[in-house]
Motif scaffolding. Sequence first.
Motif, mmCIF file in Angstrom:
data_model
loop_
_atom_site.group_PDB
_atom_site.id
_atom_site.type_symbol
_atom_site.label_atom_id
_atom_site.label_comp_id
_atom_site.label_asym_id
_atom_site.label_seq_id
_atom_site.Cartn_x
_atom_site.Cartn_y
_atom_site.Cartn_z
ATOM 1 N N ASP A 64 0.858 -1.178 0.000
ATOM 2 C CA ASP A 64 0.000 0.000 0.000
ATOM 3 C C ASP A 64 0.899 1.234 0.000
ATOM 4 O OD1 ASP A 64 -1.856 1.978 0.302
ATOM 5 O OD2 ASP A 64 -2.671 1.241 2.215
ATOM 6 N N LEU A 65 0.896 1.995 -1.085
ATOM 7 C CA LEU A 65 1.752 3.167 -1.163
ATOM 8 C C LEU A 65 1.377 4.233 -0.143
ATOM 9 C CD1 LEU A 65 2.354 3.645 -5.005
ATOM 10 C CD2 LEU A 65 3.851 2.639 -3.281
ATOM 11 N N ALA A 66 0.176 4.148 0.379
ATOM 12 C CA ALA A 66 -0.234 5.102 1.410
ATOM 13 C C ALA A 66 0.486 4.852 2.728
ATOM 14 C CB ALA A 66 -1.746 5.032 1.630
ATOM 15 N N THR A 67 1.055 3.641 2.885
ATOM 16 C CA THR A 67 1.721 3.310 4.150
ATOM 17 C C THR A 67 3.145 2.773 3.962
ATOM 18 O OG1 THR A 67 0.759 1.072 4.107
ATOM 19 C CG2 THR A 67 -0.470 2.792 5.273
ATOM 20 N N LEU A 68 3.629 2.725 2.727
ATOM 21 C CA LEU A 68 4.990 2.229 2.487
ATOM 22 C C LEU A 68 5.996 3.059 3.281
ATOM 23 C CD1 LEU A 68 6.984 0.410 0.872
ATOM 24 C CD2 LEU A 68 6.967 2.167 -0.899
ATOM 25 N N LYS A 95 -1.328 9.957 -2.203
ATOM 26 C CA LYS A 95 -2.154 9.222 -1.256
ATOM 27 C C LYS A 95 -1.914 9.688 0.177
ATOM 28 C CE LYS A 95 -2.798 5.030 -3.978
ATOM 29 N NZ LYS A 95 -2.901 3.551 -3.906
ATOM 30 N N GLY A 96 -1.207 10.803 0.331
ATOM 31 C CA GLY A 96 -0.976 11.359 1.653
ATOM 32 C C GLY A 96 0.253 10.842 2.353
ATOM 33 N N ASN A 97 1.066 10.064 1.672
ATOM 34 C CA ASN A 97 2.270 9.494 2.290
ATOM 35 C C ASN A 97 3.505 10.215 1.771
ATOM 36 O OD1 ASN A 97 4.285 7.994 3.439
ATOM 37 N ND2 ASN A 97 3.832 6.097 2.306
ATOM 38 N N ASP A 98 4.001 11.167 2.552
ATOM 39 C CA ASP A 98 5.240 11.859 2.186
ATOM 40 C C ASP A 98 6.362 11.517 3.160
ATOM 41 O OD1 ASP A 98 4.328 13.153 4.408
ATOM 42 O OD2 ASP A 98 4.345 15.168 3.526
ATOM 43 N N LYS A 99 6.217 10.395 3.844
ATOM 44 C CA LYS A 99 7.171 10.004 4.877
ATOM 45 C C LYS A 99 8.068 8.825 4.444
ATOM 46 C CE LYS A 99 5.363 13.017 7.662
ATOM 47 N NZ LYS A 99 6.078 14.278 7.962
ATOM 48 N N ILE A 100 7.968 8.415 3.201
ATOM 49 C CA ILE A 100 8.799 7.295 2.750
ATOM 50 C C ILE A 100 10.271 7.679 2.854
ATOM 51 C CG2 ILE A 100 9.447 5.846 0.791
ATOM 52 C CD1 ILE A 100 6.615 6.024 -0.215
ATOM 53 N N THR A 101 11.066 6.793 3.420
ATOM 54 C CA THR A 101 12.504 7.010 3.539
ATOM 55 C C THR A 101 13.230 6.235 2.443
ATOM 56 O OG1 THR A 101 12.364 7.327 5.935
ATOM 57 C CG2 THR A 101 14.528 6.779 5.024
ATOM 58 N N VAL A 102 14.020 6.936 1.648
ATOM 59 C CA VAL A 102 14.823 6.295 0.617
ATOM 60 C C VAL A 102 16.163 5.910 1.232
ATOM 61 C CG1 VAL A 102 15.926 6.562 -1.633
ATOM 62 C CG2 VAL A 102 13.695 7.602 -1.208
ATOM 63 N N VAL A 103 16.516 4.641 1.141
ATOM 64 C CA VAL A 103 17.695 4.092 1.802
ATOM 65 C C VAL A 103 18.758 3.762 0.759
ATOM 66 C CG1 VAL A 103 18.562 2.261 3.312
ATOM 67 C CG2 VAL A 103 16.217 3.119 3.597
ATOM 68 N N GLY A 104 19.978 4.215 0.986
ATOM 69 C CA GLY A 104 21.062 3.907 0.060
ATOM 70 C C GLY A 104 22.398 4.357 0.603
ATOM 71 N N SER A 105 23.441 4.121 -0.183
ATOM 72 C CA SER A 105 24.764 4.588 0.199
ATOM 73 C C SER A 105 24.839 6.107 0.056
ATOM 74 C CB SER A 105 25.829 3.930 -0.680
ATOM 75 O OG SER A 105 25.705 4.384 -2.020
ATOM 76 N N LYS A 106 25.892 6.705 0.593
ATOM 77 C CA LYS A 106 26.058 8.159 0.498
ATOM 78 C C LYS A 106 26.095 8.607 -0.957
ATOM 79 C CE LYS A 106 29.118 11.937 1.906
ATOM 80 N NZ LYS A 106 30.370 12.303 2.637
ATOM 81 N N VAL A 107 26.828 7.860 -1.786
ATOM 82 C CA VAL A 107 26.922 8.203 -3.203
ATOM 83 C C VAL A 107 25.557 8.060 -3.875
ATOM 84 C CG1 VAL A 107 28.002 7.616 -5.404
ATOM 85 C CG2 VAL A 107 29.358 7.572 -3.302
#
Length: 673
Positions: free
Chosen positions: A176-180, A206-218
Amino acid sequence: MAAAAFTLAPGAPVGVPALPPPASAATPHAPRPGADASSSWRPLATAGTAAAAVTAAASRGRARRANRRAGTRRHALAFVGEGTTSKSTSWSGLTPGKDYELSIFSQEIAENTRTIRSHDWERDRFDIEFALTNGTTYNAYTIKGETATALIDASHKKFESLFMDSLESPDGGDIDLATLDYIVVSHTEPDHSGLIENILRKAAEKGNDKITVVGSKVCIGFLQNLMHMDFKNMIVKDGATIDLGGGHELEFLATPNLHWPDTICTYDRKTELLYTCDIFGMHYCSKEITDVEGVDALKPHYQLYYNCLMKPNAKSATTAMKKLPKLAGPVSAVCTGHGPILTHHKDEWLNMYQTWSEDALKVLGPAVCIFWVSRHGESERLSQALAFGLTSNDVSVEMHDLNAIDAFEVVEACGRNQVIVVFAPPMTGIAEENLSSIVASCNEKNHKFLVSASFGENEDPVDSIVSRFVQVGIPEAMPALRLLDGTPQSHLVIYEEHGLLLAKQLLEKKKQAAKDKLNEKTMKALGKMGGGRYIITASKAEVNCAGVATWVMPASTEPPSVAMAVAKEDALQTVMQVGDTFVVNMLEEGNYLPLLKHFQQSFAPGADVLEGIETLPVEGGSALKGGCAFLTCKVSSRMDASDHIIICSEVVAGEVLRQAPIAANYRKTAAYY
């Protein structure tokens, strides 16, 4: 064998197979008899290091995971249901006039874990344009913990509609992209990250602007420059974790330069699945999710992928593999970004990487360092083509992204290598700053240089870069590679050939020294072995290539086949990979000198080697009217033979043009053709 030939775009596409559902849990993708599909891969761990790892785990409160390492608990893939296949769509953005069939297949593969496989059934070339015979897949994964959900990688932009529909479908990603909560980006190459911005925007709707994108510094830096939006992010290093709840604790490994500088791997401590993106992958598309088809069937695709993309980064590969035993638990399966999940033959696949990387790092000959520029013009693809030509021979190669390396690493890299290759960076930015460090790190005694255009905007001119090296006394390894006419495919053709030519130059003294040590009497006797005179021709992607051959012979009668030896540095190697089609032209005794002289001359890269020669069009190339007979052949296997490759090919057609004896080749010594 001497040749004037050029690399070609890959061969004809294969047909599109049907996509029946995979085996259910009742008819599993089971390990072969006697094999433990979930066994941990620990070839690098000694008793001491294993004990240390267990001690460290206990100190961190991981006694349960240490017990799993000892073998008291194992996980394996557990397929639930029959999976779901999307509708098929077509895409035409690769080869003009050709449509490529695309589809999505989704399947639950472990507890709370699904795969979304983007099937590119007819993809016939990739990256440095090496031939694909079975298409490819772009694999994403979803994990639903008790308290958070995560998406690992996405897909290519061309799958936008199919992927976005599948991601939220109960039979697809079931997210659910609203809660991802998290998107883990293994690296930012567009075939895996192309839809991340779409996902973030749809989630925001869908009101979800809290998704955290995880990755290396680069990785995060690349994404911030690419995406036209702000987003939450989390930079992870070795050992960093994210707890999704319910035992799904993600652990991260930094694995830079495999084959992009921003690459990471992700390990789920509950399911014991290791997500590796490009690492351990292969371009192979079939109805099977796992490597159930076996090593013999899949190894050619696995090894080609390694040779083209990972071999120039062998040092980084060995570094990454040393980290695997340090994970909090064993690896039950390797979830790759391309091709099948590796589980039935997991240990064999990992050990192949280990062996190939160790072999690539042996001091076999001169060493070349290639500095390329990520997301700038054609720098990545052209640098890979050049590297592939070099690593096909006994030349050590390492590659570094000028956008990701620091000044200290530049100095170390230049110190390890004799030939420094630089792809032109933009005129401003970190890549340009690192270029200055490269020039300062080279010296007249120990280095030669090669400069190439990258075909990017606002690019530092090639002549300017050449001048900077020349002013400090560094000699050129070969003339600079500048802006070329023709198609992107023809550019790749020329760059791979330049890699072969550079390898030939670098190895010339070594090979001559080896010949000088040969026993003269033995070589004269060996030279008495008979040989004929042949011209090999091939044509792909409107590029003609040809070369002279002498070591050709029948190999079998059922099916009819021929074998030949081709020098590793010979440009014919580029058109004689498994599945390639070419023509063996037999020269006529007493009437072969004009053809022989024509094909023995040195042709400029990109030149039409058949210009002025009378030919007959045949499948896979051109038959020479000046020959007395020809055979059309398809490569079936290749075998390493020291400084040559033995190529066995099935004869698919042929014709006698004139009743005349074939020209014989007589040698005074076997040390020379």
